[in-house]
Design a protein around this motif. Structure first.
Motif, PDB file in Angstrom:
ATOM      1  N   GLU A   1      -8.637   2.000  -0.688  1.00  0.00           N
ATOM      2  CA  GLU A   1      -8.670   0.647  -1.255  1.00  0.00           C
ATOM      3  C   GLU A   1      -9.866   0.437  -2.178  1.00  0.00           C
ATOM      4  O   GLU A   1      -9.784  -0.338  -3.126  1.00  0.00           O
ATOM      5  CB  GLU A   1      -8.688  -0.387  -0.128  1.00  0.00           C
ATOM      6  CG  GLU A   1      -7.405  -0.392   0.658  1.00  0.00           C
ATOM      7  CD  GLU A   1      -7.467  -1.193   1.931  1.00  0.00           C
ATOM      8  OE1 GLU A   1      -6.450  -1.219   2.633  1.00  0.00           O
ATOM      9  OE2 GLU A   1      -8.517  -1.791   2.241  1.00  0.00           O
TER      10      GLU A   1
ATOM     11  N   ILE B   1      -9.149  -6.850  -0.754  1.00  0.00           N
ATOM     12  CA  ILE B   1      -7.862  -6.253  -0.410  1.00  0.00           C
ATOM     13  C   ILE B   1      -7.791  -6.005   1.098  1.00  0.00           C
ATOM     14  O   ILE B   1      -8.804  -5.780   1.745  1.00  0.00           O
ATOM     15  CB  ILE B   1      -7.642  -4.935  -1.208  1.00  0.00           C
ATOM     16  CG1 ILE B   1      -6.264  -4.339  -0.939  1.00  0.00           C
ATOM     17  CG2 ILE B   1      -8.761  -3.956  -0.964  1.00  0.00           C
ATOM     18  CD1 ILE B   1      -5.898  -3.166  -1.848  1.00  0.00           C
TER      19      ILE B   1
ATOM     20  N   GLN C   1       2.163  -8.653  -3.525  1.00  0.00           N
ATOM     21  CA  GLN C   1       1.255  -7.512  -3.453  1.00  0.00           C
ATOM     22  C   GLN C   1      -0.150  -7.883  -3.885  1.00  0.00           C
ATOM     23  O   GLN C   1      -1.136  -7.446  -3.291  1.00  0.00           O
ATOM     24  CB  GLN C   1       1.759  -6.364  -4.332  1.00  0.00           C
ATOM     25  CG  GLN C   1       2.948  -5.648  -3.788  1.00  0.00           C
ATOM     26  CD  GLN C   1       3.264  -4.409  -4.621  1.00  0.00           C
ATOM     27  OE1 GLN C   1       2.719  -4.190  -5.703  1.00  0.00           O
ATOM     28  NE2 GLN C   1       4.165  -3.600  -4.099  1.00  0.00           N
ATOM     29  N   VAL C   2      -0.244  -8.645  -4.956  1.00  0.00           N
ATOM     30  CA  VAL C   2      -1.528  -9.082  -5.513  1.00  0.00           C
ATOM     31  C   VAL C   2      -1.386 -10.541  -5.922  1.00  0.00           C
ATOM     32  O   VAL C   2      -0.357 -10.933  -6.471  1.00  0.00           O
ATOM     33  CB  VAL C   2      -1.916  -8.246  -6.754  1.00  0.00           C
ATOM     34  CG1 VAL C   2      -3.249  -8.714  -7.339  1.00  0.00           C
ATOM     35  CG2 VAL C   2      -1.980  -6.765  -6.426  1.00  0.00           C
TER      36      VAL C   2
ATOM     37  N   THR D   1      -6.708 -11.324  -4.623  1.00  0.00           N
ATOM     38  CA  THR D   1      -6.494 -10.765  -3.288  1.00  0.00           C
ATOM     39  C   THR D   1      -5.292  -9.824  -3.306  1.00  0.00           C
ATOM     40  O   THR D   1      -4.407  -9.952  -4.156  1.00  0.00           O
ATOM     41  CB  THR D   1      -6.285 -11.870  -2.236  1.00  0.00           C
ATOM     42  OG1 THR D   1      -5.212 -12.733  -2.656  1.00  0.00           O
ATOM     43  CG2 THR D   1      -7.555 -12.686  -2.023  1.00  0.00           C
ATOM     44  N   SER D   2      -5.276  -8.901  -2.349  1.00  0.00           N
ATOM     45  CA  SER D   2      -4.183  -7.939  -2.260  1.00  0.00           C
ATOM     46  C   SER D   2      -3.956  -7.568  -0.799  1.00  0.00           C
ATOM     47  O   SER D   2      -4.784  -7.871   0.066  1.00  0.00           O
ATOM     48  CB  SER D   2      -4.506  -6.709  -3.109  1.00  0.00           C
ATOM     49  OG  SER D   2      -3.390  -5.860  -3.219  1.00  0.00           O
ATOM     50  N   ARG D   3      -2.856  -6.868  -0.525  1.00  0.00           N
ATOM     51  CA  ARG D   3      -2.370  -6.724   0.853  1.00  0.00           C
ATOM     52  C   ARG D   3      -2.875  -5.532   1.645  1.00  0.00           C
ATOM     53  O   ARG D   3      -3.156  -5.670   2.828  1.00  0.00           O
ATOM     54  CB  ARG D   3      -0.848  -6.685   0.842  1.00  0.00           C
ATOM     55  CG  ARG D   3      -0.311  -7.987   0.272  1.00  0.00           C
ATOM     56  CD  ARG D   3       1.037  -8.333   0.708  1.00  0.00           C
ATOM     57  NE  ARG D   3       1.035  -8.656   2.118  1.00  0.00           N
ATOM     58  CZ  ARG D   3       2.116  -8.732   2.855  1.00  0.00           C
ATOM     59  NH1 ARG D   3       3.271  -8.491   2.333  1.00  0.00           N
ATOM     60  NH2 ARG D   3       2.046  -9.047   4.113  1.00  0.00           N
TER      61      ARG D   3
ATOM     62  N   THR E   1      -1.140  -1.212  -1.809  1.00  0.00           N
ATOM     63  CA  THR E   1      -1.196  -2.078  -2.996  1.00  0.00           C
ATOM     64  C   THR E   1      -2.508  -1.881  -3.767  1.00  0.00           C
ATOM     65  O   THR E   1      -2.844  -2.696  -4.629  1.00  0.00           O
ATOM     66  CB  THR E   1      -1.021  -3.562  -2.621  1.00  0.00           C
ATOM     67  OG1 THR E   1      -2.124  -3.972  -1.797  1.00  0.00           O
ATOM     68  CG2 THR E   1       0.291  -3.796  -1.880  1.00  0.00           C
TER      69      THR E   1
ATOM     70  N   PHE F   1      -3.620  -3.756  -7.288  1.00  0.00           N
ATOM     71  CA  PHE F   1      -4.868  -4.524  -7.157  1.00  0.00           C
ATOM     72  C   PHE F   1      -5.842  -4.109  -8.258  1.00  0.00           C
ATOM     73  O   PHE F   1      -6.374  -4.954  -8.984  1.00  0.00           O
ATOM     74  CB  PHE F   1      -5.447  -4.276  -5.765  1.00  0.00           C
ATOM     75  CG  PHE F   1      -6.757  -4.957  -5.474  1.00  0.00           C
ATOM     76  CD1 PHE F   1      -6.891  -6.338  -5.533  1.00  0.00           C
ATOM     77  CD2 PHE F   1      -7.857  -4.204  -5.086  1.00  0.00           C
ATOM     78  CE1 PHE F   1      -8.104  -6.954  -5.232  1.00  0.00           C
ATOM     79  CE2 PHE F   1      -9.062  -4.806  -4.768  1.00  0.00           C
ATOM     80  CZ  PHE F   1      -9.192  -6.188  -4.841  1.00  0.00           C
TER      81      PHE F   1
END
Length: 191
Positions: free
Chosen positions: A22, A108, A147-148, A156-158, A162, A166
């Protein structure tokens, strides 16, 4: 060879127990796009060991960083990486001040939960890892499963899956959608 395409600088913060994909995926995409990015350890030393026991070296530490030189603070998730980031008082102080000043913050996976805990997501559309959905909802965020999510100065992202979109959203923020799309095609990221 890195060639800057913007004078804006980003910082990605790493804690022991982070989800390395990430953070490092974002670093890689920003580098490819020409966006200056500094890898920052919240440890007293530049070495960080991820949740998958991968040890890598950052560029500097949080105590050595001049936050005034940066435009965006980026938090990867992971466990116990996210709680370790949350426990860094200096970083939390800067995340809050960046957000309140309208400067960019991004997170994220579990890390958007930090924004929720700090009261930064009330009335803000945001997403996160499904294990943190309740925290976002309880904080007053407008919860999304996208996802984003880009909401003003907050991205933000998952989760690890993702990380590419992101990173591309951050690229689009600085260099536009066309540049992000070209990078997506260059790295053969298919959606």
């Amino acid at each position: 060879m890195f060639e800057a395409k913007t004078d804006k600088k980003t910082a990605v913060f790493f804690a022991d127990g982070c989800e390395e994909i990430e953070g490092l995926t974002v670093v890689d995409l920003l580098y490819r796009a020409g966006i200056p990015c500094t890898k920052v350890s919240i440890n007293d030393k530049p070495e960080v060991t991820s949740s998958h026991e991968i040890t890598f070296r950052t560029d500097t530490t949080v105590k050595e960083l001049n936050f005034d030189e940066y435009d965006m603070l980026i938090l990867p998730g992971g466990v116990p990486g996210t709680p370790n980031l949350r426990a860094c008082a200096l970083l939390m102080e800067k995340v809050v001040s960046f957000c309140k000043e309208g400067k960019q913050i991004a997170a994220i996976c579990a890390a958007p939960g930090i924004f929720a805990e700090l009261g930064l997501l009330k009335g803000v559309r945001a997403t996160c890892n499904p294990t943190r959905d309740d925290l976002l909802i309880e904080s007053g965020a407008i919860h999304s499963r996208d996802q984003v999510v880009v909401s003003g100065n907050i991205i933000t992202s998952r989760a690890m899956g993702t990380a590419v979109p992101f990173g591309l959203a951050i690229v689009a923020h600085y260099l536009g959608e066309d540049t992000a799309k070209a990078l997506q095609e260059n790295v053969l990221y298919c959606v």
